[in-house]
Motif scaffolding. Structure first.
Motif, PDB file in Angstrom:
ATOM      1  N   ASP A  12      77.511  89.042  59.367  1.00 45.71           N
ATOM      2  CA  ASP A  12      77.841  89.537  60.701  1.00 45.71           C
ATOM      3  C   ASP A  12      79.239  89.048  61.084  1.00 45.71           C
ATOM      4  O   ASP A  12      79.660  87.961  60.699  1.00 45.71           O
ATOM      5  CB  ASP A  12      76.824  89.035  61.723  1.00 45.71           C
ATOM      6  CG  ASP A  12      75.417  89.556  61.441  1.00 45.71           C
ATOM      7  OD1 ASP A  12      75.271  90.490  60.643  1.00 45.71           O
ATOM      8  OD2 ASP A  12      74.475  89.023  62.041  1.00 45.71           O
ATOM      9  N   LEU A  14      82.466  89.192  64.321  1.00 45.99           N
ATOM     10  CA  LEU A  14      83.037  89.560  65.610  1.00 45.99           C
ATOM     11  C   LEU A  14      84.543  89.579  65.414  1.00 45.99           C
ATOM     12  O   LEU A  14      85.146  88.546  65.109  1.00 45.99           O
ATOM     13  CB  LEU A  14      82.660  88.556  66.703  1.00 45.99           C
ATOM     14  CG  LEU A  14      83.415  88.708  68.022  1.00 45.99           C
ATOM     15  CD1 LEU A  14      83.149  90.064  68.666  1.00 45.99           C
ATOM     16  CD2 LEU A  14      83.052  87.581  68.971  1.00 45.99           C
ATOM     17  N   ILE A  60      82.063  94.420  66.942  1.00 46.33           N
ATOM     18  CA  ILE A  60      80.947  93.627  66.408  1.00 46.33           C
ATOM     19  C   ILE A  60      80.369  94.383  65.221  1.00 46.33           C
ATOM     20  O   ILE A  60      80.030  95.556  65.327  1.00 46.33           O
ATOM     21  CB  ILE A  60      79.856  93.406  67.473  1.00 46.33           C
ATOM     22  CG1 ILE A  60      80.411  92.614  68.641  1.00 46.33           C
ATOM     23  CG2 ILE A  60      78.644  92.705  66.863  1.00 46.33           C
ATOM     24  CD1 ILE A  60      79.464  92.501  69.815  1.00 46.33           C
TER      25      ILE A  60
END
Length: 78
Positions: A12, A14, A60
């Protein structure tokens, strides 16, 4: 775009795009359109050219997701 982020590192992310690398400012990347209905035969048309830093402040990326279970809701009659 999503495939590129997955290949770089399957995790993941950002991305804060205010001080983005030139590649994210200048290059138009194929980005999956939001809200399209998935039909495999039309998949190529679901991507739009996007310069991320011009379109978004942040991005994101969630590498893997799973479906949520629906909440049990009782109907309220008045």
């Amino acid at each position: 775009m999503e495939e590129l982020l997955h290949r770089l590192e399957p995790a993941d992310k950002l991305l804060l795009l205010e001080d983005a690398e030139p590649a994210l400012r200048e290059s138009a990347l194929g980005h999956r359109a939001i809200g399209v209905v998935y039909h495999p035969e039309y998949e190529r048309g679901n991507y739009v050219p996007t310069k991320l830093a011009e379109r978004y402040d942040a991005f994101i990326f969630l590498d893997r997701t799973t479906a949520l279970a629906p909440l049990a809701v009782e109907a309220a009659f008045s």
